[in-house]
Design an enzyme around this catalytic site. Sequence first.
Site, PDB file in Angstrom:
ATOM      1  N   ASN A  47       0.980  -1.328   0.044  1.00 45.84           N
ATOM      2  CA  ASN A  47      -0.099  -0.184   0.145  1.00 45.84           C
ATOM      3  C   ASN A  47       0.825   1.408   0.094  1.00 45.84           C
ATOM      4  O   ASN A  47       0.182   2.228   0.198  1.00 45.84           O
ATOM      5  CB  ASN A  47      -0.802  -0.101   1.136  1.00 45.84           C
ATOM      6  N   HIS A 133     -14.395  -0.810   5.943  1.00 46.43           N
ATOM      7  CA  HIS A 133     -13.250  -1.634   6.636  1.00 46.43           C
ATOM      8  C   HIS A 133     -13.637  -2.081   7.820  1.00 46.43           C
ATOM      9  O   HIS A 133     -14.163  -1.537   8.511  1.00 46.43           O
ATOM     10  CB  HIS A 133     -12.056  -0.714   6.648  1.00 46.43           C
ATOM     11  N   GLU A 175     -15.973   5.142   2.993  1.00 48.49           N
ATOM     12  CA  GLU A 175     -14.513   5.212   2.784  1.00 48.49           C
ATOM     13  C   GLU A 175     -14.641   6.043   1.463  1.00 48.49           C
ATOM     14  O   GLU A 175     -15.551   6.232   0.866  1.00 48.49           O
ATOM     15  CB  GLU A 175     -13.979   3.908   2.463  1.00 48.49           C
ATOM     16  N   SER A 179     -11.067  -0.169   0.064  1.00 49.73           N
ATOM     17  CA  SER A 179      -9.905  -0.752   0.252  1.00 49.73           C
ATOM     18  C   SER A 179      -9.703  -2.135  -0.598  1.00 49.73           C
ATOM     19  O   SER A 179      -8.474  -2.478  -1.037  1.00 49.73           O
ATOM     20  CB  SER A 179      -9.439  -1.174   1.805  1.00 49.73           C
ATOM     21  N   ASP A 204     -13.752   7.637   5.894  1.00 51.99           N
ATOM     22  CA  ASP A 204     -12.173   7.083   6.228  1.00 51.99           C
ATOM     23  C   ASP A 204     -11.681   7.058   4.706  1.00 51.99           C
ATOM     24  O   ASP A 204     -11.908   6.403   3.804  1.00 51.99           O
ATOM     25  CB  ASP A 204     -12.262   5.817   6.609  1.00 51.99           C
ATOM     26  N   HIS A 207      -7.142   5.223   1.684  1.00 48.96           N
ATOM     27  CA  HIS A 207      -6.415   4.862   0.432  1.00 48.96           C
ATOM     28  C   HIS A 207      -6.489   6.030  -0.673  1.00 48.96           C
ATOM     29  O   HIS A 207      -5.823   6.008  -1.393  1.00 48.96           O
ATOM     30  CB  HIS A 207      -7.201   3.735  -0.152  1.00 48.96           C
ATOM     31  N   LYS A 236      -0.042   4.139   4.132  1.00 50.05           N
ATOM     32  CA  LYS A 236      -0.513   3.802   2.751  1.00 50.05           C
ATOM     33  C   LYS A 236       0.372   4.804   2.010  1.00 50.05           C
ATOM     34  O   LYS A 236       1.337   5.010   2.078  1.00 50.05           O
ATOM     35  CB  LYS A 236      -1.828   3.451   2.440  1.00 50.05           C
TER      36      LYS A 236
HETATM   37  C1  LIG Z   1      -5.652   0.345   6.349  1.00 49.52           C
HETATM   38  C2  LIG Z   1      -7.026   0.905   6.764  1.00 49.52           C
HETATM   39  C3  LIG Z   1      -7.404   1.260   7.977  1.00 49.52           C
HETATM   40  C4  LIG Z   1      -6.599   0.854   9.095  1.00 49.52           C
HETATM   41  O1  LIG Z   1      -5.348   1.752   9.106  1.00 49.52           O
HETATM   42  P1  LIG Z   1      -3.980   1.240   9.996  1.00 49.52           P
HETATM   43  O2  LIG Z   1      -3.185   2.773  10.035  1.00 49.52           O
HETATM   44  O3  LIG Z   1      -3.304   0.402   9.082  1.00 49.52           O
HETATM   45  O4  LIG Z   1      -4.392   0.809  11.163  1.00 49.52           O
HETATM   46  C5  LIG Z   1      -8.488   1.700   8.133  1.00 49.52           C
HETATM   47  N1  LIG Z   1      -9.288   1.920   7.211  1.00 49.52           N
HETATM   48  C6  LIG Z   1      -9.194   1.811   6.170  1.00 49.52           C
HETATM   49  C7  LIG Z   1     -10.200   1.867   4.852  1.00 49.52           C
HETATM   50  C8  LIG Z   1      -8.014   1.044   5.735  1.00 49.52           C
HETATM   51  O5  LIG Z   1      -7.787   0.644   4.690  1.00 49.52           O
END
Ligand SMILES: *Cc1c(COP(=O)(O)O)cnc(C)c1O
Length: 385
Positions: A47, A133, A175, A179, A204, A207, A236
């Site tokens: 990522n 997620h 999101e 993801s 969120d 990505h 990421k």
């Molecule tokens: C990877 C991810 C997370 C978690 O983030 P980390 O910092 O790796 O704990 C949360 N939400 C989404 C959409 C993700 O892809």
Amino acid sequence: MSWQQKIDDALNARRSADALRRRYAVEQGAGRWLMTGDRRFLNFSSNDYLGLSHHPQIIHAWQQGAERFGVGSGGSGHVSGYTVAHQHVEEELADWLGYPRALLFISGFAANQAVIAALMAKDDRIVADRLSHASLLEAASLSPAPLRRFTHNDTRHLTRLLDAPCPGQQLVVTEGVFSMDGDSAPLAEIQRAAARRNAWLLVDDAHGIGVCGEEGRGSCWRQQVRPELLVVTFGKGFGVSGAAILCSARVADYLLQFARHLIYSTSMPPAQAQAIRASLAVIRSEEGDARRAKLAALIARFRRGVDRSRYRLGESHSAIQPLIVGDNARALHLAETLRSRGCWATAIRPPTVPAGTARIRLTLTQSHEREDIDRLLEVLNDAGE
Ligand SMILES: *Cc1c(COP(=O)(O)O)cnc(C)c1O
């Protein structure tokens, strides 16, 4: 049932569904190459979209941070672990994304758990995209507030769920870039649906942040949407680790009182906060633009190549390009075939994705070269015959 029986049953159920997960200890897993043992693979499962995990300026910032602050923060941010490094990165993030405040968290998982636990009570309701997620859905299912899930990206379904009477407050969760599918949420429509019911929106953008939008400001900026709560992560596109919640001053003050993941946990190492600042500086610069442009060209090249093959891709224009193959055994087999030809890719199976949609989740990064994409296409074509 004994403890042993309970554990064995759970493992056996996973095993017989071809759903057992395993880890590989790699020498290096973020970059163009993935090294494990004495073998080297082209890495299509990282990522680290912008190739920043090995950026010299960012490594230097982490080293300097460690020299200055030590390797650990020494405590919770509420005691002695909130340093000027944390403060600066919070201010810079808030300024970059146009929010009054930003609060740093140790991970995106923790940020999502914290914000949902702190804000949602029994009378409230969480209305989340079905494909959100695990960190969001898990937080929602642990919450005393009921969880309703809307069909992926379906604003009409969302609206129907929001219309059901709710004695408390409603929180819509989605999101920016999904993801496991790589597609984007229709954020403007979702925000309109939420606003009509006085619901708040949490996006969120794990990505999207750093990778899309002007100066890498992410999905919300690109779609001109400003959710009440924006979660961004640094593991990421930023190439580091950690997360932040962007919000109003009032919400930030509230979270500082009630977000247990902040209060009862050692804050992120200040050196890491310095690395995040350095990464942000690269992301905002012309170099960041060049990195995003190179990534976009590689994505377009890959999609053109797949269009000419027998594979079908989803509606993704992000760095996440899933090849949905359906059943678990086929996905595992395809991942094995790719590996045997020097391309590292991961089979993603239920429960991470819905049943019957096992897939190879390919990620392209700025560290790839055009010939890497061509090689991947060639291996996929051979595997498909
Ligand atoms: C990877 C991810 C997370 C978690 O983030 P980390 O910092 O790796 O704990 C949360 N939400 C989404 C959409 C993700 O892809």
